[in-house]
Design an enzyme around this catalytic site. Structure first.
Site, PDB file in Angstrom:
ATOM      1  CG  ASP A  61      20.815  40.312 -99.246  1.00  0.00           C
ATOM      2  OD1 ASP A  61      20.119  39.248 -99.162  1.00  0.00           O
ATOM      3  OD2 ASP A  61      20.894  40.969 -98.196  1.00  0.00           O
TER       4      ASP A  61
ATOM      5  CD  GLU B 163      19.510  37.418 -94.028  1.00  0.00           C
ATOM      6  OE1 GLU B 163      19.551  36.955 -92.902  1.00  0.00           O
ATOM      7  OE2 GLU B 163      20.717  37.749 -94.484  1.00  0.00           O
ATOM      8  CD  GLU B 164      24.212  38.722 -95.075  1.00  0.00           C
ATOM      9  OE1 GLU B 164      23.956  39.052 -94.165  1.00  0.00           O
ATOM     10  OE2 GLU B 164      24.221  37.365 -95.507  1.00  0.00           O
TER      11      GLU B 164
ATOM     12  CD  GLU C  87      20.657  32.197 -93.666  1.00  0.00           C
ATOM     13  OE1 GLU C  87      22.032  31.967 -93.763  1.00  0.00           O
ATOM     14  OE2 GLU C  87      20.055  33.073 -93.912  1.00  0.00           O
TER      15      GLU C  87
END
Length: 370
Positions: free
Chosen positions: A74, A138-139, A167
């Site tokens: 995402d 995740e965001e 990341e």
């Protein structure tokens, strides 16, 4: 939109552009998850599993250890006007791919997808079994985390001896991560007509000492396992009042505390309650920090192998990442991926395409024992 059945896998830049051009703002990852699942299901050396919009692919080569490579699908919302579709700018080693997700963190996802297609085929056997985890949500707040859901529904799919989270780190190794906790700090007053304000007590005015405390707060720097982390304490929101002619009877300041991995989540919460003693304090979101763990044998092996190709030295991760969730599962983990984290979520988000190959080649060399 890119056809999910035809995601390119032979060229990293084309692959990254394709997965970025499939919009996947948090909560809308299904199309990209479908594309990832289609690509991985076409690889005979992988077994593929789906949980919601999380896709897991695994090799089963009978190795005596297993490495997990993970990344979220995402992104944060697009800009207005939208910063998609992607565009390629520059020449040679200065080429950059611009667009939402190029840094956070589809560049890392592209590297891992390329490795998933390659490693495990004849002539490209890894020294460890591999698990690739591409997950949703995740965001957003921790309660929606796709990785957390996966750990709850299928913990067996996350089992491993070491994990690499793709990341953005500008192709450096970043150890551990900061913890994060958000609290609502509330003041109470007495409502009244603003023309007769002496009959009320203004809750927004009463929040002034909270803002003064935050403005004057001196964040500390904390060394943990040889890495220096910088903490931060900030107001990230304020709300109060119901109308332009009413003295407000409540005001809430939302505070975000980013803390070093020397503190537990409970210690971070206690620190905030001590700072805001006398006010109502309610925790609204919290995720623990993760210590670097670079003294773990597999982590040390990873660091030596990667730095042999990239140079430099391990750095601390500023911000929270899912290395903390792997740490909770008892799996040592590090952050390593292409992209400058300072450009994550920015309107001008872009990644140097040269970093894609640097990260892919370093991971591949480590995984095949070169």
């Amino acid at each position: 939109m890119t056809d999910p059945a035809t995601l390119p896998s032979s060229d990293l830049v084309d692959l990254l552009a394709a997965i970025c051009d499939i919009e996947s703002v948090s909560g809308d990852e299904a199309a990209l998850a479908d594309a990832v699942e289609a690509l991985l299901s076409d690889q005979p050396h992988l077994e593929v599993h789906r949980d919601g919009d999380a896709v897991v692919a695994r090799t089963t080569l009978g190795r005596d250890r297993r490495v997990v490579l993970a990344g979220h699908l995402d992104t944060v919302p697009l800009t207005d006007p939208p910063n998609l579709p992607t565009r390629l700018a520059g020449e040679g080693d200065d080429r950059e791919l611009w667009g939402r997700g190029t840094v956070d963190m589809k560049a890392g996802v592209a590297v891992m997808l390329a490795l998933a297609v390659e490693l495990g085929r004849p002539g490209a056997e890894p020294v460890a079994d591999l698990t690739y985890v591409f997950y949703d949500h995740e965001e957003v707040e921790e309660s929606k985390s796709g990785l957390k859901r996966l750990a709850r529904n299928r913990p067996d799919l996350l089992a491993g001896d070491f994990a690499v989270l793709g990341e953005p780190t500008s192709a450096d190794i970043e150890g551990g991560c900061q913890g994060t906790i958000r609290v609502d700090v509330t003041t109470r007053g007495v409502a009244a007509h603003s023309a007769r304000s002496w009959r009320g007590e203004n809750a927004i005015h009463a929040a002034a000492p909270i803002l003064a405390l935050l403005s004057g707060y001196e964040a500390v720097q904390v060394e943990v396992d040889g890495l220096l982390y910088r903490e931060g304490l900030n107001a990230v929101g304020i709300r109060g009042g119901i109308a332009g002619n009413v003295v407000p009877d409540a005001c809430t300041v939302t505070v975000n505390y980013r803390f070093a991995p020397s503190r537990t989540l409970a210690e971070a919460e206690q620190h905030l309650r001590e700072l805001f003693d006398g006010y109502e304090v309610v925790v609204t979101d919290a995720s623990p920090a993760a210590r670097p763990g670079l003294d773990d044998p597999l982590a040390a092996e990873f660091v030596a192998a990667v730095l042999d190709r990239t140079g430099g030295a391990p750095k601390p991760k500023y911000g929270w990442t899912d290395v903390a969730r792997f740490a909770e599962l008892g799996i040592p983990a590090v952050n390593f991926g292409p992209g400058d984290a300072l450009l994550a979520h920015a309107d001008d988000e872009r990644v140097r395409v040269a970093e894609l190959a640097v990260c892919r080649d370093a991971l591949r060399a480590w995984l095949v024992g070169a």
